[in-house]
Design an enzyme around this catalytic site. Structure first.
Site, PDB file in Angstrom:
ATOM      1  N   LYS A   1      14.537   7.815   2.539  1.00 12.81           N
ATOM      2  CA  LYS A   1      13.962   7.015   3.628  1.00 12.81           C
ATOM      3  C   LYS A   1      14.990   6.091   4.283  1.00 12.81           C
ATOM      4  CE  LYS A   1       9.214   7.013   2.033  1.00 12.81           C
ATOM      5  NZ  LYS A   1       8.202   6.232   1.298  1.00 12.81           N
TER       6      LYS A   1
ATOM      7  N   GLY B   1       0.869   4.936   6.119  1.00 11.58           N
ATOM      8  CA  GLY B   1      -0.359   4.854   5.325  1.00 11.58           C
ATOM      9  C   GLY B   1      -1.483   4.123   6.066  1.00 11.58           C
TER      10      GLY B   1
ATOM     11  N   GLU C   1      -0.285  -5.421   6.054  1.00 12.56           N
ATOM     12  CA  GLU C   1       1.025  -5.481   5.390  1.00 12.56           C
ATOM     13  C   GLU C   1       1.932  -6.487   6.093  1.00 12.56           C
ATOM     14  OE1 GLU C   1       1.290  -0.933   3.606  1.00 12.56           O
ATOM     15  OE2 GLU C   1       2.077  -1.311   5.598  1.00 12.56           O
TER      16      GLU C   1
ATOM     17  N   GLY D   1       5.999  -0.537   0.230  1.00 18.33           N
ATOM     18  CA  GLY D   1       6.793   0.643   0.555  1.00 18.33           C
ATOM     19  C   GLY D   1       7.229   0.598   2.005  1.00 18.33           C
TER      20      GLY D   1
ATOM     21  N   ASP E   1       8.504   3.537   5.454  1.00 20.91           N
ATOM     22  CA  ASP E   1       8.711   4.923   5.873  1.00 20.91           C
ATOM     23  C   ASP E   1      10.145   5.171   6.294  1.00 20.91           C
ATOM     24  OD1 ASP E   1       5.916   5.682   5.533  1.00 20.91           O
ATOM     25  OD2 ASP E   1       5.617   4.146   7.050  1.00 20.91           O
TER      26      ASP E   1
ATOM     27  N   THR F   1       0.840  -1.195   0.000  1.00 25.40           N
ATOM     28  CA  THR F   1       0.000   0.000   0.000  1.00 25.40           C
ATOM     29  C   THR F   1       0.877   1.247   0.000  1.00 25.40           C
ATOM     30  OG1 THR F   1      -1.746  -1.145   1.202  1.00 25.40           O
ATOM     31  CG2 THR F   1      -1.750   1.254   1.354  1.00 25.40           C
ATOM     32  N   GLY F   2       0.482   2.245  -0.782  1.00 30.29           N
ATOM     33  CA  GLY F   2       1.210   3.513  -0.741  1.00 30.29           C
ATOM     34  C   GLY F   2       1.490   4.067  -2.118  1.00 30.29           C
ATOM     35  N   SER F   3       2.116   5.249  -2.105  1.00 33.06           N
ATOM     36  CA  SER F   3       2.300   5.984  -3.355  1.00 33.06           C
ATOM     37  C   SER F   3       3.490   5.468  -4.167  1.00 33.06           C
ATOM     38  CB  SER F   3       2.480   7.469  -3.048  1.00 33.06           C
ATOM     39  OG  SER F   3       3.580   7.652  -2.180  1.00 33.06           O
ATOM     40  N   THR F   4       4.390   4.696  -3.559  1.00 35.01           N
ATOM     41  CA  THR F   4       5.523   4.141  -4.314  1.00 35.01           C
ATOM     42  C   THR F   4       5.151   2.792  -4.915  1.00 35.01           C
ATOM     43  OG1 THR F   4       6.910   5.167  -2.617  1.00 35.01           O
ATOM     44  CG2 THR F   4       8.012   3.745  -4.208  1.00 35.01           C
TER      45      THR F   4
HETATM   46  C1  5RP Z   1       1.431   1.988   4.494  1.00 41.73           C
HETATM   47  C2  5RP Z   1       2.897   1.883   4.418  1.00 41.73           C
HETATM   48  C3  5RP Z   1       3.539   2.454   3.209  1.00 41.73           C
HETATM   49  O1  5RP Z   1       4.172   1.440   2.533  1.00 41.73           O
HETATM   50  C4  5RP Z   1       4.523   3.513   3.621  1.00 41.73           C
HETATM   51  O2  5RP Z   1       3.816   4.501   4.371  1.00 41.73           O
HETATM   52  C5  5RP Z   1       5.205   4.166   2.434  1.00 41.73           C
HETATM   53  O3  5RP Z   1       4.292   4.836   1.631  1.00 41.73           O
HETATM   54  P1  5RP Z   1       4.724   5.766   0.419  1.00 41.73           P
HETATM   55  O4  5RP Z   1       5.342   4.887  -0.610  1.00 41.73           O
HETATM   56  O5  5RP Z   1       3.448   6.423  -0.025  1.00 41.73           O
HETATM   57  O6  5RP Z   1       5.713   6.772   0.978  1.00 41.73           O
HETATM   58  O7  5RP Z   1       3.561   1.334   5.268  1.00 41.73           O
HETATM   59  O8  5RP Z   1       0.918   1.481   5.702  1.00 41.73           O
END
Ligand code: 5RP
Length: 231
Positions: free
Chosen positions: A123, A99, A105, A84, A86, A27-30
């Site tokens: 990161k 996220g 996850e 992804g 953080d 989950t997430g933008s990457t």
């Molecule tokens: C969601 C996550 C995401 O993978 C993490 O926050 C990274 O997200 P992004 O790629 O948008 O920075 O752990 O629970």
């Protein structure tokens, strides 16, 4: 952060998927770019895979792109999971969950033979807890007591319920998230995880230790892949 970096990491990881794989979809933008990359390979190369989604958000995205989704309880293991993070430290331990999808996850990652992290290189940190808060998913019942218990953990500088649009954030599992900030980062991630995850009311923490097998770190120039030999 630039979308270009995220795309580079995501698309690199999409190429690691093999025909016939059961794939955990993070989950997430990457990881969104990895999911789009996998969908493209399905239509262009006839790649056959089935995915397990880590959130309703990802379920909707993957479904809209025509990726076959299966239930987590219908698989014994996953060949690969892509997600992804953080924060990532040199031992490839992670903080995840900004996220809000940390529990699903973690369940998906725990079933995966290869757990590939996609992230842009800012990161990557020497010490966890220096850039991002640590998310903890807690049951709503008694959550204020859970917050009090967690606030007594050594090194916690600030602690609060995650909010979204002024209201408490609710996870896909119907729980709350409490974010923990540390004074000088996390000294001993394993010890901290043990403390947090044995606290009454806690479902899990965003500490993913010893789980990632590969980390794809990107900048605008390309990727650097870090690998773990054992886990
Ligand atoms: C969601 C996550 C995401 O993978 C993490 O926050 C990274 O997200 P992004 O790629 O948008 O920075 O752990 O629970």
């Amino acid at each position: 952060v630039g979308e270009a970096e995220k795309r580079i990491a995501g698309e690199y990881a999409a190429r690691l998927v093999k025909d016939g794989d059961h794939v955990g979809l993070g989950t997430g933008s990457t990881v969104k770019y990895a999911i789009e990359g996998i969908a493209r390979r399905i239509s262009l190369e006839g790649l056959k895979i089935s995915g397990v989604a880590t959130s309703t958000r990802t379920e909707e995205l993957a479904g809209s792109l025509g990726i076959t989704l299966i239930d987590i309880d219908d698989v014994e293991k996953l060949d690969i999971a892509i997600d992804g993070a953080d924060e990532i430290n040199p031992s490839l331990d992670l903080i995840k969950g900004l996220g809000g999808a940390l529990f699903r996850e973690k369940v998906v990652a725990s079933l995966a033979e290869r757990f590939v992290i996609v992230a842009e290189q800012s990161k990557y940190v020497e010490k966890l807890g220096t850039r991002s808060p640590l998310p903890v998913e807690v049951a709503r019942f008694g959550s204020v007591q859970a917050l009090h218990r967690l606030s007594s953990i050594e090194g916690v500088q600030k602690i609060d319920f995650r909010r979204k649009d002024g209201k408490p954030f609710i996870t896909d599992n119907g729980n709350y998230v409490i974010d923990l900030w540390f004074k000088d980062g996390i000294e001993n991630p394993a010890k901290l995880r043990e403390k947090i995850e044995s606290t009454l009311g806690v479902l899990t923490s965003g500490l993913f230790l010893g789980m990632a097998t590969e980390v794809v770190l990107s900048d605008t120039q390309g990727v650097r892949v870090l690998e773990r030999s054992e886990r």
